[in-house]
Design an enzyme around this catalytic site. Sequence first.
Site, short mmCIF file in Angstrom:
data_model
loop_
_atom_site.label_atom_id
_atom_site.label_comp_id
_atom_site.label_asym_id
_atom_site.label_seq_id
_atom_site.Cartn_x
_atom_site.Cartn_y
_atom_site.Cartn_z
N LYS A 40 0.84 -1.21 0.00
CA LYS A 40 0.00 0.00 0.00
C LYS A 40 0.87 1.25 0.00
CE LYS A 40 -0.18 -0.54 5.01
NZ LYS A 40 -0.99 -0.89 6.19
N TYR A 264 14.07 30.65 7.93
CA TYR A 264 12.81 31.31 8.32
C TYR A 264 12.71 31.45 9.83
CZ TYR A 264 10.67 30.90 3.68
OH TYR A 264 10.37 31.03 2.36
C1 LIG Z 1 -0.24 -1.76 6.87
C2 LIG Z 1 -0.80 -3.05 7.31
C3 LIG Z 1 0.02 -4.18 7.39
C4 LIG Z 1 1.54 -4.10 7.27
O1 LIG Z 1 2.01 -3.61 8.50
P1 LIG Z 1 3.56 -3.39 8.82
O2 LIG Z 1 3.56 -2.93 10.23
O3 LIG Z 1 4.06 -2.35 7.89
O4 LIG Z 1 4.24 -4.69 8.63
C5 LIG Z 1 -0.58 -5.40 7.66
N1 LIG Z 1 -1.91 -5.49 7.88
C6 LIG Z 1 -2.73 -4.42 7.86
C7 LIG Z 1 -4.18 -4.58 8.11
C8 LIG Z 1 -2.20 -3.16 7.58
O5 LIG Z 1 -2.99 -2.09 7.60
#
Ligand SMILES: *Cc1c(COP(=O)(O)O)cnc(C)c1O
Length: 389
Positions: A40, A264
């Site tokens: 993702k 800044y």
């Molecule tokens: C993002 C996510 C993962 C992966 O998690 P990591 O901590 O990056 O290994 C697995 N399951 C779900 C439901 C997630 O949202």
Amino acid sequence: MQQEAGRAGAVLKIDLSALRNNYSLLRSKLGAAACGAAVKADAYGLGALRVSQTLVEEGCRHLFVAHLEEAIALRPHIDAIADSVAIYVMHGSPVGYEAEFIEHRCIPVLNSAEQILAWRALAVARQTELPAIIQIDTGMSRMGLSDAEVRAWLADPDFIRGIKLQYLMSHLACAEDQQHPMNAQQLALFNSLRAQLPTCGASLANSSGIFLGSDFHFDLVRPGAALYGVAPVAGQANPMQAVAHLQGKIIQTREIAAGTGVGYGLTWCSTQPSRIATVAVGYADGWLRALSNRGVVHIDGIAAPMVGNVSMDTITIDVSHVPHDKLAPGALVDLISVANTVDQVAERAGTIGYEILTSLGMRYQREYSDAYLSASPAAHVATPTETHP
Ligand SMILES: *Cc1c(COP(=O)(O)O)cnc(C)c1O
């Protein structure tokens, strides 16, 4: 002096060999469980397409994204290299878009009674069974059916009609803290709800969950962060290899007198005559403003503190102690490196490695390297180091 960033202000090097090694390491911790991957958010900023292709080459057959859009973008590229790779959409279907899952052969994670009903309705309309994961909430209160909703669902004699249930899934809230009592609580609830369901696969662990031991592995694990080099266990040495390396380009240096403000708001002021270098990376590139006056970069191994506020397109660093010949315009400074890992940068910014990676900007020159490509050239058309402008 290096001149590798071309026209860009910074170069992001993504080490696909390290990704492969991380996948192997995680897999070596599993018995019979399959090792999927969370890709993702553009594979945590590193490029969903290249990362997914690499993992599929390593044998990964289960990819997880958050949004349908991400799955649709991946599908044809994955089909081009392997059959039978499942792409799961963790948010489930946006209302009214169920048919697109079939068209693009993506599998929803059904998180609510509404999503289950809509998926069943489509299956009935098409007189078929449709694959899905069902997620239950075992304590994180974020996604999935609650305990009560699971019971209500099971009370419906048609509860599973039309659904080819592939996995029952849940997600751990505190897995990176191995001592946290919630881990065992979630495991117990997951096991008790599973026992009431028809036999189907089960999936609970993210990266950190894999390190909680085999009770947490079930049939499929879903690591993300650890694949990309983030430390999976709080307070322990990181067994994963770094995948992302970021270098920014010096665009100017100046000598300032004692008592001169920088950036800044002039939030930093020199106490002695100093040399300041300006580097072409800013918060618009995901180099978080929270690093202002806190971050550190390295020039040929020499640490240099970030001074003044992070700007949109630049940072300023104190290089008074760095030899002149390392500071010419175009020279690269290490922002994310072995000396300054994603987790260390995150700690200085008051956040987590996940946010550092997923913030990585779109203006970087991205370079993918993969030692395995040269080892088996017939399987690939790409050259060992391929540049994506
Ligand atoms: C993002 C996510 C993962 C992966 O998690 P990591 O901590 O990056 O290994 C697995 N399951 C779900 C439901 C997630 O949202």
